[in-house]
Structure formats: structure tokens, C-alpha cells
Design a protein around this motif. Structure first.
Motif, PDB file in Angstrom:
ATOM      1  N   ARG A  66       4.769 -31.200 -11.039  1.00 57.15           N
ATOM      2  CA  ARG A  66       5.401 -31.894  -9.915  1.00 57.15           C
ATOM      3  C   ARG A  66       5.298 -31.083  -8.629  1.00 57.15           C
ATOM      4  NH1 ARG A  66       8.543 -36.097 -11.982  1.00 57.15           N
ATOM      5  NH2 ARG A  66       8.798 -36.000 -14.248  1.00 57.15           N
ATOM      6  N   ALA A  67       5.312 -29.760  -8.747  1.00 59.36           N
ATOM      7  CA  ALA A  67       5.275 -28.907  -7.564  1.00 59.36           C
ATOM      8  C   ALA A  67       3.877 -28.751  -6.997  1.00 59.36           C
ATOM      9  CB  ALA A  67       5.859 -27.537  -7.904  1.00 59.36           C
ATOM     10  N   GLY A  68       2.867 -28.729  -7.875  1.00 61.21           N
ATOM     11  CA  GLY A  68       1.507 -28.493  -7.412  1.00 61.21           C
ATOM     12  C   GLY A  68       1.368 -27.115  -6.798  1.00 61.21           C
ATOM     13  N   GLU A  69       0.662 -27.004  -5.661  1.00 64.44           N
ATOM     14  CA  GLU A  69       0.444 -25.706  -5.007  1.00 64.44           C
ATOM     15  C   GLU A  69       1.738 -25.096  -4.491  1.00 64.44           C
ATOM     16  OE1 GLU A  69      -2.193 -23.682  -4.696  1.00 64.44           O
ATOM     17  OE2 GLU A  69      -3.090 -25.040  -6.172  1.00 64.44           O
ATOM     18  N   ALA A  70       2.771 -25.931  -4.309  1.00 65.77           N
ATOM     19  CA  ALA A  70       4.038 -25.416  -3.801  1.00 65.77           C
ATOM     20  C   ALA A  70       4.743 -24.515  -4.804  1.00 65.77           C
ATOM     21  CB  ALA A  70       4.958 -26.584  -3.429  1.00 65.77           C
ATOM     22  N   ALA A  71       4.243 -24.478  -6.045  1.00 67.04           N
ATOM     23  CA  ALA A  71       4.853 -23.615  -7.064  1.00 67.04           C
ATOM     24  C   ALA A  71       4.585 -22.140  -6.803  1.00 67.04           C
ATOM     25  CB  ALA A  71       4.330 -23.998  -8.447  1.00 67.04           C
ATOM     26  N   ARG A  72       3.518 -21.830  -6.056  1.00 65.94           N
ATOM     27  CA  ARG A  72       3.151 -20.433  -5.822  1.00 65.94           C
ATOM     28  C   ARG A  72       4.267 -19.715  -5.055  1.00 65.94           C
ATOM     29  NH1 ARG A  72      -1.227 -17.908  -6.860  1.00 65.94           N
ATOM     30  NH2 ARG A  72      -2.250 -19.904  -7.361  1.00 65.94           N
ATOM     31  N   GLY A  73       4.685 -18.558  -5.602  1.00 68.34           N
ATOM     32  CA  GLY A  73       5.710 -17.753  -4.961  1.00 68.34           C
ATOM     33  C   GLY A  73       7.137 -18.164  -5.266  1.00 68.34           C
ATOM     34  N   THR A  74       7.307 -19.163  -6.119  1.00 68.47           N
ATOM     35  CA  THR A  74       8.664 -19.628  -6.424  1.00 68.47           C
ATOM     36  C   THR A  74       9.312 -18.806  -7.538  1.00 68.47           C
ATOM     37  OG1 THR A  74       7.845 -21.239  -8.037  1.00 68.47           O
ATOM     38  CG2 THR A  74       8.130 -22.004  -5.759  1.00 68.47           C
ATOM     39  N   THR A  75      10.602 -19.063  -7.743  1.00 65.49           N
ATOM     40  CA  THR A  75      11.339 -18.528  -8.882  1.00 65.49           C
ATOM     41  C   THR A  75      11.554 -19.672  -9.865  1.00 65.49           C
ATOM     42  OG1 THR A  75      12.476 -16.811  -7.622  1.00 65.49           O
ATOM     43  CG2 THR A  75      13.523 -17.545  -9.663  1.00 65.49           C
ATOM     44  N   ALA A  76      11.137 -19.470 -11.106  1.00 66.26           N
ATOM     45  CA  ALA A  76      11.317 -20.482 -12.144  1.00 66.26           C
ATOM     46  C   ALA A  76      12.607 -20.199 -12.904  1.00 66.26           C
ATOM     47  CB  ALA A  76      10.129 -20.493 -13.096  1.00 66.26           C
ATOM     48  N   ARG A 102       6.557 -16.177  -8.799  1.00 66.22           N
ATOM     49  CA  ARG A 102       6.900 -14.791  -8.465  1.00 66.22           C
ATOM     50  C   ARG A 102       7.926 -14.199  -9.427  1.00 66.22           C
ATOM     51  NH1 ARG A 102      11.078 -12.523  -5.880  1.00 66.22           N
ATOM     52  NH2 ARG A 102      11.969 -14.560  -5.392  1.00 66.22           N
ATOM     53  N   ARG A 103       8.866 -15.021  -9.877  1.00 64.65           N
ATOM     54  CA  ARG A 103      10.013 -14.535 -10.644  1.00 64.65           C
ATOM     55  C   ARG A 103      10.405 -15.606 -11.658  1.00 64.65           C
ATOM     56  NH1 ARG A 103      14.992 -11.315  -9.940  1.00 64.65           N
ATOM     57  NH2 ARG A 103      16.879 -12.601 -10.145  1.00 64.65           N
ATOM     58  N   VAL A 104      10.837 -15.174 -12.831  1.00 64.57           N
ATOM     59  CA  VAL A 104      11.299 -16.099 -13.868  1.00 64.57           C
ATOM     60  C   VAL A 104      12.675 -15.642 -14.335  1.00 64.57           C
ATOM     61  CG1 VAL A 104      10.924 -17.005 -16.200  1.00 64.57           C
ATOM     62  CG2 VAL A 104       8.986 -16.747 -14.633  1.00 64.57           C
ATOM     63  N   VAL A 105      13.630 -16.567 -14.314  1.00 66.12           N
ATOM     64  CA  VAL A 105      14.982 -16.317 -14.809  1.00 66.12           C
ATOM     65  C   VAL A 105      15.219 -17.294 -15.946  1.00 66.12           C
ATOM     66  CG1 VAL A 105      17.443 -16.338 -14.250  1.00 66.12           C
ATOM     67  CG2 VAL A 105      15.763 -15.594 -12.524  1.00 66.12           C
ATOM     68  N   PHE A 106      15.466 -16.765 -17.143  1.00 72.09           N
ATOM     69  CA  PHE A 106      15.714 -17.680 -18.257  1.00 72.09           C
ATOM     70  C   PHE A 106      17.035 -17.350 -18.932  1.00 72.09           C
ATOM     71  CE2 PHE A 106      13.132 -14.344 -20.361  1.00 72.09           C
ATOM     72  CZ  PHE A 106      13.847 -14.114 -21.538  1.00 72.09           C
ATOM     73  N   ALA A 107      17.532 -18.320 -19.697  1.00 75.84           N
ATOM     74  CA  ALA A 107      18.851 -18.193 -20.322  1.00 75.84           C
ATOM     75  C   ALA A 107      18.759 -17.548 -21.694  1.00 75.84           C
ATOM     76  CB  ALA A 107      19.509 -19.571 -20.420  1.00 75.84           C
ATOM     77  N   GLN A 108      18.211 -18.266 -22.643  1.00 78.64           N
ATOM     78  CA  GLN A 108      18.236 -17.851 -24.047  1.00 78.64           C
ATOM     79  C   GLN A 108      16.869 -17.352 -24.499  1.00 78.64           C
ATOM     80  OE1 GLN A 108      19.062 -21.132 -26.652  1.00 78.64           O
ATOM     81  NE2 GLN A 108      18.716 -19.966 -28.524  1.00 78.64           N
ATOM     82  N   PRO A 109      16.792 -16.200 -25.153  1.00 78.72           N
ATOM     83  CA  PRO A 109      15.516 -15.790 -25.765  1.00 78.72           C
ATOM     84  C   PRO A 109      15.093 -16.801 -26.817  1.00 78.72           C
ATOM     85  CG  PRO A 109      17.081 -13.970 -25.705  1.00 78.72           C
ATOM     86  CD  PRO A 109      17.851 -15.196 -25.345  1.00 78.72           C
ATOM     87  N   ASP A 110      13.813 -17.008 -26.975  1.00 77.49           N
ATOM     88  CA  ASP A 110      13.324 -17.961 -27.964  1.00 77.49           C
ATOM     89  C   ASP A 110      13.485 -17.372 -29.363  1.00 77.49           C
ATOM     90  OD1 ASP A 110      11.881 -19.801 -29.538  1.00 77.49           O
ATOM     91  OD2 ASP A 110      10.546 -20.266 -27.862  1.00 77.49           O
ATOM     92  N   PRO A 111      14.280 -18.026 -30.248  1.00 79.99           N
ATOM     93  CA  PRO A 111      14.473 -17.487 -31.594  1.00 79.99           C
ATOM     94  C   PRO A 111      13.295 -17.741 -32.523  1.00 79.99           C
ATOM     95  CG  PRO A 111      15.649 -19.556 -31.394  1.00 79.99           C
ATOM     96  CD  PRO A 111      15.073 -19.252 -30.035  1.00 79.99           C
ATOM     97  N   ASN A 112      12.339 -18.555 -32.053  1.00 76.48           N
ATOM     98  CA  ASN A 112      11.180 -18.891 -32.884  1.00 76.48           C
ATOM     99  C   ASN A 112      10.144 -17.770 -32.794  1.00 76.48           C
ATOM    100  OD1 ASN A 112       9.018 -19.987 -34.227  1.00 76.48           O
ATOM    101  ND2 ASN A 112       8.996 -21.906 -33.103  1.00 76.48           N
ATOM    102  N   PRO A 113       9.895 -17.026 -33.878  1.00 78.39           N
ATOM    103  CA  PRO A 113       8.948 -15.910 -33.801  1.00 78.39           C
ATOM    104  C   PRO A 113       7.535 -16.350 -33.446  1.00 78.39           C
ATOM    105  CG  PRO A 113       9.540 -16.384 -36.089  1.00 78.39           C
ATOM    106  CD  PRO A 113      10.460 -17.186 -35.237  1.00 78.39           C
ATOM    107  N   VAL A 114       7.202 -17.604 -33.725  1.00 71.04           N
ATOM    108  CA  VAL A 114       5.872 -18.116 -33.392  1.00 71.04           C
ATOM    109  C   VAL A 114       5.706 -18.279 -31.893  1.00 71.04           C
ATOM    110  CG1 VAL A 114       4.288 -20.062 -33.672  1.00 71.04           C
ATOM    111  CG2 VAL A 114       5.651 -19.277 -35.623  1.00 71.04           C
ATOM    112  N   ALA A 115       6.784 -18.688 -31.214  1.00 75.34           N
ATOM    113  CA  ALA A 115       6.704 -18.988 -29.782  1.00 75.34           C
ATOM    114  C   ALA A 115       7.201 -17.857 -28.903  1.00 75.34           C
ATOM    115  CB  ALA A 115       7.513 -20.248 -29.481  1.00 75.34           C
ATOM    116  N   ALA A 116       7.893 -16.869 -29.478  1.00 76.15           N
ATOM    117  CA  ALA A 116       8.498 -15.802 -28.681  1.00 76.15           C
ATOM    118  C   ALA A 116       7.434 -14.898 -28.065  1.00 76.15           C
ATOM    119  CB  ALA A 116       9.448 -14.985 -29.550  1.00 76.15           C
ATOM    120  N   GLY A 117       7.862 -14.076 -27.126  1.00 74.84           N
ATOM    121  CA  GLY A 117       6.954 -13.130 -26.477  1.00 74.84           C
ATOM    122  C   GLY A 117       6.564 -13.519 -25.077  1.00 74.84           C
ATOM    123  N   GLY A 118       7.097 -14.641 -24.604  1.00 69.43           N
ATOM    124  CA  GLY A 118       6.750 -15.084 -23.262  1.00 69.43           C
ATOM    125  C   GLY A 118       7.188 -14.126 -22.185  1.00 69.43           C
TER     126      GLY A 118
END
Length: 350
Positions: A66-76, A102-118
Motif C-alpha cells: 500500500r505504501a509503495g516507494e513511500a515505505a523507504r525510511g519509515t518505521t514499521a 529504517r526501523r522496526v518495532v515489534f511486540a511479540q517474538p515469533d514462537p515458531n522456530p521455523v519462522a523465527a529469526g527475523g
């Protein structure tokens, strides 16, 4: 609210609350509910997204598209650690890197060992990462999914209705209605939060339940859990559980472990156990009940069927002792007649 990381702005906490609201719009199972908000440097919202179900874009990809090029430099701002694996969709961590976030703020670590590591992938790409913002709120939203991933089997909620003296039916077998209309409405709300309704073959043969989620008028809702019937007994196709209102599977086993293995293979993550006393005892004895929801009616029978069969417990010291997590009084609504309030007790076994 628990203490939040010190390096998080108020605008980011507010955005996380919005991301949680977005996440709640998505369906549960087999994937978690996830929401994402992209913020510009001034704290304004660039784009929002949420996951709409298996096979659809994840929340981060939805917001980035939805953001397209406007996503560059944002905080997710994301309610769950961005995934790091290729499944039905590409890894979200890589999408965020490629988009120039530029920056990522997340809430819960992924408990799935297959998907974790992001988080590690993002940091390795030079992206600033902060975790633990409204983590408890995120875990609550995905409570059953998170626990099922940790257990590597479906989370099991056992629900039953009982009189004050612990009877689920009278001596003649009648049980309609032990619970009140308010309790039955509440049950349908809880059913809608699971992905599987599980009963034994005897319950289907004797009670002929529909096992659907219905509105107040008795009409089935568009989204229905899987109906699972467990047992070796052959059942006539005329039983209502085999109608077209929802999908039904027959689990040809008496072993609760085997039943959950099959349901896990079908990508089921939350089982709502509504069978009779024998099935309840089997799951309890196997240590496979995670949560108990019981509706207590102000009614005395003195005899009749109990909610659970013999557990082999002969002394009070060996009693199972679930922990009460919630007590709610369910008041009747206008039109319910002269019914008395029921009490809903919610308990956890672990």
C-alpha cells in the motif's frame, strides 16, 4: 500495561495499539493474527496492513504494498516479529529490508522456530530493531496460536455446562437446557474463536448436535470451525453434524494424542472440546486439556450424569486443580424469560 522499552516513542506505542486493532480483523488459524503500521519520521501514518488468512500477504507485505516507494525510511510497527522463512509467501524480514525501512518495532517474538529469526536478519541489514512493545497484548490476541506452536499440537479448550452439584444431565438423560440462553449465546462467541469443534461419536449418536457457530436467530455464520467426530463407531449420514453448514471430519481413534496429531496435520490450532464425560476424562487423563470453560447454572439435580468420567483419583491430595483466570456472571437478556444468571468460570490447566 507492562513497562515498555525505553527507546520507544509514544507515537510508536499508539501505532502498536492500532496495529493490534488491525490484527484482530484477520481470521485465526493456521496463521497468527498480525497487524502492521508504517510511520514517517514525523509520526504520521504512511500505510497500514493486516494478515487476512493463509495464502494472503502477511501484514508487513500488505502495508508495504500500500505504501509503495513511500515505505523507504519509515518505521514499521508490527505486532509479531517479522517472519524469516518462505512458506506460502516470501519472508517478511526480507521484504522490509528490500523496501528500505529504517526501523522496526515489534511486540511479540515469533514462537515458531521455523519462522523465527527475523530480528537478526533485520539487524544484519543495518535496520534498527526494538522488541517487546505491548508484547502481552499481542500474546493475548494470539493466545491459543502461540501456545499451540509452543506445544506443537492444537490448544485444547474443554467446555461444559453443569448444575451446582456437578451434573451435566438428569438421570433420564435430559440435558436441555442445563445452561441458560445467555450462556448458550456466550458459547457461540467462544466457538467462533476456535478452528475445530470436537466431540465423541456417542455424543453425535445420542444428542445429534449441529456443532456450528450461529447467530441469535440460529443461523450459521459464514465462517465455521471444522467439526471433528472422534471414535470408531459408524454413524448414519443423517446426523446433523454431516450437513452442509460446515466441514466435518471423522477421527477413527479413541486416542486423544492421535486425534490431535491428525488435527495438527490439518493445520488446526485451537480445539473446542464439547464431548461427553468419557471423552473429557480421556483428554484430562492424557494431560491434553489446556483450558476449561464451565457454565454453572443455579440448579440442583442430586443425581444424573457427571461432566467427567472416572479419572482414577482416589484421594483429595491427588485432585486436579486448574487455576481460575476469570469469573463472569451472564445475565439474561429481555426475551430470555425468567431464567436466572449463569456463571462462566475460565480456568487454565498449565
Amino acid at each position: 500495561m507492562a513497562d515498555q522499552p525505553a527507546d520507544v516513542a509514544e507515537t510508536e506505542i499508539a501505532a502498536m495499539r492500532r496495529a493490534l486493532d488491525l490484527a484482530a480483523l484477520g481470521p485465526f488459524s493456521p496463521n497468527p493474527r498480525v497487524g502492521c503500521v508504517l510511520l514517517a519520521d514525523d509520526g504520521s501514518v504512511v500505510a497500514e496492513g493486516y494478515h487476512r488468512g493463509a495464502g494472503t500477504p502477511h501484514a508487513e507485505a500488505d502495508a508495504l504494498d500500500r505504501a509503495g516507494e513511500a515505505a523507504r525510511g519509515t518505521t514499521a510497527i508490527v505486532t509479531l516479529e517479522p517472519c524469516n522463512h518462505t512458506g506460502r509467501t516470501a519472508p517478511c524480514a526480507q521484504r522490509l529490508v528490500q523496501a528500505g525501512v529504517r526501523r522496526v518495532v515489534f511486540a511479540q517474538p515469533d514462537p515458531n522456530p521455523v519462522a523465527a529469526g527475523g530480528a537478526e536478519t533485520l539487524r544484519a541489514a543495518g535496520i534498527e530493531v526494538v522488541s517487546g512493545v505491548l508484547a502481552e497484548e499481542s500474546r493475548t490476541l494470539n493466545r491459543a496460536w502461540s501456545r499451540s506452536v509452543e506445544l506443537q499440537r492444537p490448544f485444547v479448550t474443554w467446555k461444559f455446562a453443569t448444575t451446582l452439584d456437578g451434573r451435566s444431565a438428569a438421570t433420564d438423560g435430559t440435558s436441555r437446557w442445563v445452561s441458560s440462553a445467555a450462556a448458550r449465546r456466550d458459547t457461540h462467541l467462544l466457538r467462533a474463536e476456535c478452528d475445530t469443534m470436537l466431540v465423541g461419536a456417542n455424543t453425535v449418536a445420542v444428542d445429534d448436535p449441529l456443532l456450528t457457530v450461529r447467530d441469535d436467530a440460529g443461523n450459521p455464520l459464514p465462517r465455521q470451525p471444522l467439526r471433528a467426530v472422534m471414535g470408531l463407531r459408524d454413524l448414519p449420514e443423517t446426523r446433523r453434524v454431516f450437513n452442509s453448514d460446515a466441514e466435518t471430519v471423522v477421527l477413527r481413534t479413541h486416542d486423544p494424542h492421535a486425534a490431535l496429531v491428525e488435527l495438527w496435520g490439518r493445520e488446526r490450532r485451537h480445539v473446542f472440546l464439547e464431548g461427553g464425560p468419557t471423552l473429557a476424562a480421556a483428554f484430562l487423563s492424557a494431560g491434553l486439556v489446556d483450558e476449561i470453560v464451565v457454565y454453572v447454572a443455579p440448579m440442583l439435580l442430586g443425581a444424573g450424569r457427571t461432566a467427567v468420567a472416572d479419572l482414577g483419583i482416589t484421594t483429595i491430595g491427588a485432585a486436579m486443580r486448574p487455576r481460575v483466570t476469570d469469573i463472569t456472571v451472564l445475565e439474561p437478556l429481555p426475551g430470555d424469560g425468567d431464567e436466572e444468571p449463569n456463571v462462566r468460570l475460565t480456568m487454565e490447566m498449565h
